[in-house]
Scaffold this active site. Structure first.
Site, short mmCIF file in Angstrom:
data_model
loop_
_atom_site.label_atom_id
_atom_site.label_comp_id
_atom_site.label_asym_id
_atom_site.label_seq_id
_atom_site.Cartn_x
_atom_site.Cartn_y
_atom_site.Cartn_z
N ARG A 256 29.58 34.22 52.36
CA ARG A 256 30.04 35.51 53.09
C ARG A 256 29.24 36.39 53.85
O ARG A 256 29.70 36.94 54.90
CB ARG A 256 30.80 36.68 51.40
N LYS B 115 42.04 36.46 38.43
CA LYS B 115 42.64 37.71 39.08
C LYS B 115 43.88 37.57 38.98
O LYS B 115 44.65 37.36 39.76
CB LYS B 115 42.19 38.11 40.49
N GLY C 156 35.74 34.00 46.51
CA GLY C 156 34.42 34.57 46.22
C GLY C 156 33.68 33.54 45.41
O GLY C 156 32.69 32.69 45.77
N GLY D 38 41.98 36.61 47.24
CA GLY D 38 43.50 37.07 47.20
C GLY D 38 44.01 37.39 48.87
O GLY D 38 44.99 37.19 48.90
#
Ligand code: ADP
Ligand code: 3PG
Ligand code: MG
Length: 428
Positions: free
Chosen positions: A38, A199, A385, A408
């Site tokens: 990232r 999640k 991630g 997401g």
């Protein structure tokens, strides 16, 4: 295509630019950065702003801290790491808002970079608070939105702030949107979606939409535990979202209806690796709870073979089992493209001796299949991630066709949802 203004569409020379990034990088137990994909992905945007002689103020979140006492979620190690990547000094502000950091910004010279402390140390960030956004914008001229991974969130730094500063997309956001939209407009079929991770509530709605666009949907990780609960499988102490059981049933119904109409598979793991604790030195065993792909079940609530509940109360499902791994890897031999987000097990737990962690086998098998280890190699798009962190740790991140910095965010874009953080930017 992105119909929003980007850094190329406005005059930036000498401006003080607030850059929202997603530096929410995977950390190990000691707080060390274990994957910097990232961070590397944001470098072209930073270099572009440096060329324009900007003063660069970077803000980001890290994890989901309860409050600022969650020191292990500080962005300080990120500042240090960024120095190495960029080869220049990065100043750090201990507080993302306030007089001290306002002064730091005022004192900056063109070409200097300041990284602000974790935005989520203030609950106002996730509450999309306008007063907080105003404080964040202090002494800055423009917002460059480059935090692709967080654009599915309507937060102060993705939404409220765009009503205070002129806001345009950064180079990473532009690239991600273009690439993902191109892929989704014309995917090679059959299209297989693999969704794992933890999640659960976030990704449930995405799964529902994946049924419309994909030919095979395979679920793993903690995501699948909620579906197992919905089917009456006892999952012991596994991570699940009881509030989403009804939604899981609705999704299963939708999947079953599509499967009845033709070739569609909605796969929930039929076995798993279970243990009493998520640790390297724990005993594991494989449990086969006897469920099958929805495609094969005529009447799942009244399945003729009653579901066996073999996970004990004090055990947790921490990885998919070998049958499930084989099913997913096998289906992939027919896939034209694969979208994968979310580890299929608790991949952070390191091995005691060999190279594979006790709950990483499923994830390893799946990415080996994606990369063509078993013969056929589909087009691959991966994101998230932790997902990307895991393949980075294997040195394989550059092997996939597209690696997205978003988890997401990329899923929502893939299923055709609008991202609030994009909507808020200035139109072209
Ligand atoms: P990504 O970061 O790739 O978008 P998530 O953040 O949704 O994915 O989820 C990654 C996390 O999911 C990892 O920390 C992993 O430990 C966790 N996970 C995967 N499988 C399980 C499981 N069976 N039980 C608990 N956690 C799991
Ligand atoms: C991610 O890791 O997906 C992004 O950084 C967003 O994080 P969040 O799910 O905590 O909002
Ligand atoms: Mg994650």
């Amino acid at each position: 295509m992105l119909n929003k203004k980007t850094v190329n569409d406005i005059e930036l020379k000498g401006k003080t630019v607030l850059v929202r990034t997603d530096y929410n990088v995977p950390l190990d137990k000691k707080g060390r950065i274990v994957g910097d994909f990232r961070m590397k992905s944001c470098l072209p945007n930073l270099r572009y702003l440096l060329k324009q002689n900007c003063k660069i103020v970077i803000c980001s979140h890290m994890g989901r801290p309860k409050d600022s006492a969650d020191k292990h979620l500080s962005l300080k190690p990120v500042a240090k790491h960024l120095e190495g990547l960029l080869g220049q000094e990065i100043a750090f502000a201990d507080d993302c808002i306030g007089e001290a950091r306002d002064k730091q910004i005022k004192a900056m010279k063109p070409g200097e970079i300041l990284l602000l402390e974790n935005l989520r140390y203030y609950p106002e960030e996730t509450a999309n608070d306008a007063v907080f956004a105003k404080k964040l914008a202090n002494n800055c001229d423009i917002l460059v939105q480059n935090g692709f991974g967080v654009l599915h969130r309507k937060h102060a730094s993705t939404d409220a702030i765009t009503r205070i500063l002129p806001a345009v997309a950064g180079l990473l956001v532009e690239k991600e949107i273009k690439t993902i939209k191109d892929i989704v407009n014309n995917p090679k079929r059959p299209l297989m979606a693999i969704v794992g991770g933890a999640k659960i509530s976030d990704k449930m709605h995405v799964l529902e939409l994946f049924i419309d666009i994909a030919d095979v949907v395979a679920i793993g990780g903690a995501m699948s535990n909620t579906f197992l609960l919905a089917q009456g499988v006892k999952i012991g102490d596994s991570l699940a979202e009881p509030n989403d059981i009804e939604l899981a049933r609705k999704i299963l119904d939708k999947a079953r209806a599509k499967a009845k109409k033709g070739s569609f598979v909605f796969y929930i793991p039929q076995d798993g690796v279970v243990a009493k604790k998520a640790a390297s030195n724990t005993k594991t065993r494989i449990v086969d709870w006897g469920t099958h792909a929805i495609a094969e079940i005529e009447d799942y609530p009244k399945h003729p073979n009653p579901v066996r509940s073999l996970v004990a109360e004090d055990e947790m499902i921490l990885d998919i089992g070998p049958f499930s791994g084989a099913f997913i890897a096998g289906s992939m031999q027919l896939a034209g493209s694969v979208f994968w987000n979310g580890a299929l097990g608790v991949t952070e737990i390191e091995a005691l001796q060999n190279a594979t962690g006790p709950f990483s086998h499923g994830t390893e098998l799946v990415f080996e299949a994606i990369l063509g280890q078993f013969g056929h190699r589909p087009y691959s798009l991966i994101g998230g991630g932790d997902t990307v962190g895991f393949v980075e740790s294997k040195g394989l991140a550059d092997q996939f066709d597209h690696v997205s910095t978003g988890g997401g965010a990329s899923l929502e874009l893939l299923v055709g949802k609008k991202l609030p953080g994009i909507e808020a930017l200035q139109d072209k």
